[in-house]
Design a protein around this motif. Structure first.
Motif, PDB file in Angstrom:
ATOM      1  N   GLY A 132       9.441  -0.428 -33.829  1.00 60.46           N
ATOM      2  CA  GLY A 132       9.214   0.686 -32.944  1.00 60.46           C
ATOM      3  C   GLY A 132       9.433   0.153 -31.348  1.00 60.46           C
ATOM      4  O   GLY A 132       9.205   0.794 -30.465  1.00 60.46           O
ATOM      5  N   THR A 133       9.395  -1.161 -31.171  1.00 56.88           N
ATOM      6  CA  THR A 133       9.729  -1.853 -29.712  1.00 56.88           C
ATOM      7  C   THR A 133      10.898  -2.509 -29.466  1.00 56.88           C
ATOM      8  O   THR A 133      11.341  -3.126 -30.572  1.00 56.88           O
ATOM      9  CB  THR A 133       8.149  -2.916 -29.737  1.00 56.88           C
ATOM     10  N   THR A 134      11.464  -2.411 -28.516  1.00 55.72           N
ATOM     11  CA  THR A 134      12.521  -3.106 -28.064  1.00 55.72           C
ATOM     12  C   THR A 134      12.360  -4.495 -27.735  1.00 55.72           C
ATOM     13  O   THR A 134      11.501  -4.520 -26.460  1.00 55.72           O
ATOM     14  CB  THR A 134      13.328  -2.422 -27.105  1.00 55.72           C
ATOM     15  N   VAL A 135      12.803  -5.640 -28.465  1.00 54.84           N
ATOM     16  CA  VAL A 135      12.315  -7.001 -27.999  1.00 54.84           C
ATOM     17  C   VAL A 135      13.524  -7.693 -27.803  1.00 54.84           C
ATOM     18  O   VAL A 135      14.586  -7.774 -28.412  1.00 54.84           O
ATOM     19  CB  VAL A 135      11.718  -7.598 -29.261  1.00 54.84           C
ATOM     20  N   PRO A 136      13.829  -8.418 -26.541  1.00 52.33           N
ATOM     21  CA  PRO A 136      14.644  -9.066 -26.163  1.00 52.33           C
ATOM     22  C   PRO A 136      14.685 -10.345 -27.168  1.00 52.33           C
ATOM     23  O   PRO A 136      13.905 -10.869 -27.561  1.00 52.33           O
ATOM     24  CB  PRO A 136      14.308  -9.722 -24.843  1.00 52.33           C
ATOM     25  N   VAL A 137      15.947 -10.745 -27.392  1.00 52.06           N
ATOM     26  CA  VAL A 137      16.290 -11.761 -28.296  1.00 52.06           C
ATOM     27  C   VAL A 137      16.261 -13.187 -27.496  1.00 52.06           C
ATOM     28  O   VAL A 137      16.328 -13.060 -26.177  1.00 52.06           O
ATOM     29  CB  VAL A 137      17.555 -11.634 -28.900  1.00 52.06           C
ATOM     30  N   MET A 138      16.112 -14.337 -28.212  1.00 53.09           N
ATOM     31  CA  MET A 138      15.947 -15.728 -27.492  1.00 53.09           C
ATOM     32  C   MET A 138      17.389 -16.113 -27.348  1.00 53.09           C
ATOM     33  O   MET A 138      18.101 -15.921 -28.423  1.00 53.09           O
ATOM     34  CB  MET A 138      14.964 -16.277 -28.283  1.00 53.09           C
ATOM     35  N   ASN A 139      17.919 -16.582 -26.136  1.00 59.87           N
ATOM     36  CA  ASN A 139      19.201 -17.151 -26.093  1.00 59.87           C
ATOM     37  C   ASN A 139      19.291 -18.631 -26.470  1.00 59.87           C
ATOM     38  O   ASN A 139      19.345 -19.569 -25.615  1.00 59.87           O
ATOM     39  CB  ASN A 139      19.628 -17.064 -24.667  1.00 59.87           C
ATOM     40  N   GLU A 140      18.934 -18.587 -27.919  1.00 57.64           N
ATOM     41  CA  GLU A 140      18.893 -19.646 -28.441  1.00 57.64           C
ATOM     42  C   GLU A 140      19.868 -19.621 -29.883  1.00 57.64           C
ATOM     43  O   GLU A 140      20.029 -18.534 -30.374  1.00 57.64           O
ATOM     44  CB  GLU A 140      17.860 -20.563 -28.971  1.00 57.64           C
ATOM     45  N   LEU A 141      20.579 -20.819 -30.342  1.00 59.51           N
ATOM     46  CA  LEU A 141      21.293 -20.803 -31.352  1.00 59.51           C
ATOM     47  C   LEU A 141      20.320 -21.017 -32.563  1.00 59.51           C
ATOM     48  O   LEU A 141      20.351 -22.061 -33.210  1.00 59.51           O
ATOM     49  CB  LEU A 141      22.260 -21.769 -31.481  1.00 59.51           C
ATOM     50  N   PHE A 142      19.671 -19.727 -32.963  1.00 58.81           N
ATOM     51  CA  PHE A 142      18.692 -19.713 -33.977  1.00 58.81           C
ATOM     52  C   PHE A 142      19.275 -19.173 -35.220  1.00 58.81           C
ATOM     53  O   PHE A 142      18.807 -19.361 -36.264  1.00 58.81           O
ATOM     54  CB  PHE A 142      17.387 -19.019 -33.549  1.00 58.81           C
ATOM     55  N   ALA A 143      19.981 -18.165 -35.286  1.00 61.72           N
ATOM     56  CA  ALA A 143      20.850 -17.497 -36.244  1.00 61.72           C
ATOM     57  C   ALA A 143      22.143 -17.126 -35.682  1.00 61.72           C
ATOM     58  O   ALA A 143      22.326 -16.851 -34.526  1.00 61.72           O
ATOM     59  CB  ALA A 143      19.876 -16.429 -36.676  1.00 61.72           C
ATOM     60  N   THR A 144      22.870 -16.567 -36.747  1.00 61.31           N
ATOM     61  CA  THR A 144      24.300 -16.077 -36.498  1.00 61.31           C
ATOM     62  C   THR A 144      24.548 -14.772 -37.520  1.00 61.31           C
ATOM     63  O   THR A 144      23.652 -14.595 -38.146  1.00 61.31           O
ATOM     64  CB  THR A 144      25.265 -17.551 -36.972  1.00 61.31           C
TER      65      THR A 144
END
Length: 344
Positions: free
Chosen positions: A192-204
């Motif tokens: 229910g919350t909008t969360v900014p993503v981390m600007n890292e190559l953690f997932a594709t």
């Protein structure tokens, strides 16, 4: 069975090989890390195709950031292909260009801009000549998607370079495996919350497809963002990390929800390019069909009847389609040349 002509597609992340009759092979090859090893890898791979007399080469690997420029990248790749010949069976090699011609090594270096990023052109031309003359080719690979309108066997786009093709949307720089999540979305909905993503190559995008059951687990494949296996368990950990959590802090369903948001964002990007080119093509070729190629066909809903190259071509060739295309095209050009000489 002798191979005679072997098509080779030298990319920035993969090397792909195919013959006109459908024998094919591919391997991962990180050009940006291993460019100096290219000649040795080519020698080993070409040796699997006994009886090869010629190489038909196309490339996109010149874009790798280990090269100071695309011209330098083309020259490096050409030199390594030529160097691999004395210790392997091929005695000649030709490089395909977006001018629709095959170039020898010297010409390839001189005309580097049309030899660079030429594999899409070879495939589209082969589709228009061999499969269907009016078509929208949608080729979804691990890194990029090509959307090429073909009318009467000719390509509608006049763009030839990556820069031009990005601008006209015939090149969409997203794929079904290597595209980082942080390049696709700036935020994700979670509980229910909008969360900014981390600007890292953690997932594709590959992790999203794993979580959604669209990509089979392969625990022996560790070509992932974190170097751990390509399976749902590790994909959940990689996706959780995008919003600052550990794998045990989200449920399987929540991980799948994150994956769905990532997956849908890719579909929207490809859909926009498809709509743009489909509308233009229909004006000139109302009988056009879609031709699907690559290995990310689930990322597109074709706007019309479609031909899937996974079905049309021998097993596995869809994933290596540009290498198959240059083998076919070089074989056709040589046949034509022989006929012209016989009637000359």
């Amino acid at each position: 069975m002798p191979t005679r002509i072997l098509g080779v597609d030298i990319g920035g992340a993969n090397l792909k090989y195919a013959t006109a009759d459908g024998r094919c092979f591919e391997r991962t090859f990180a050009m940006w890390k291993r460019s100096d090893e290219l000649v040795n890898q080519l020698q080993d791979d070409i040796a699997q195709f006994t009886g090869t007399a010629q190489l038909a080469v196309t490339m996109t690997g010149e874009l790798a950031d280990c090269f100071a420029s695309r011209a330098a990248g083309v020259a490096h790749i050409v030199d390594h292909v030529v160097r691999c010949l004395p210790n392997s069976e091929p005695h000649t090699t030709m490089f395909y260009g977006t001018d629709g011609r095959f170039h020898d090594a010297n010409s390839a270096k001189e005309n580097w801009e049309c030899v660079a990023a030429s594999n899409w052109h070879a495939l589209a031309r082969c589709v228009g000549e061999r499969i269907v003359p009016n078509a929208l080719l949608i080729d979804i690979g691990s890194t990029t998607t090509d959307v090429i309108a073909i009318r009467d066997g000719d390509l509608l786009t006049r763009s030839r370079t990556d820069h031009e093709r990005l601008a006209d949307q015939s090149l969409v720089y997203v794929g079904c495996r290597r595209t980082p999540v942080c390049s696709l979305l700036s935020e994700l909905e979670f509980r229910g919350t909008t969360v900014p993503v981390m600007n890292e190559l953690f997932a594709t995008i590959d992790d999203a497809r794993l979580l959604l059951g669209l990509q089979a687990d392969d625990q022996d494949d560790c070509e992932t963002a974190d170097g751990h296996p390509r399976d749902r368990v590790h994909a959940q950990a990689r996706m959780a990390r995008m919003i600052g959590l550990d794998h045990n802090q989200i449920t399987v369903d929540e991980a799948s929800s994150l994956g769905r948001q990532v997956y849908d964002s890719v579909r929207r990007r490809i859909e926009g390019a498809v709509k743009r080119w489909w509308q233009e093509l229909l004006v000139q070729a109302p009988d056009a069909v879609c031709v699907l190629s690559g290995h990310g066909q689930d990322l597109i809903e074709p706007p019309a009847a479609s031909i899937d190259l996974r079905v049309k071509l021998p097993q596995g060739v869809s994933r290596t389609a540009p290498s198959w295309a240059v083998a076919v095209l070089l074989g056709s050009s040589e046949c034509l040349a022989r006929q012209e000489r016989s009637f000359g």
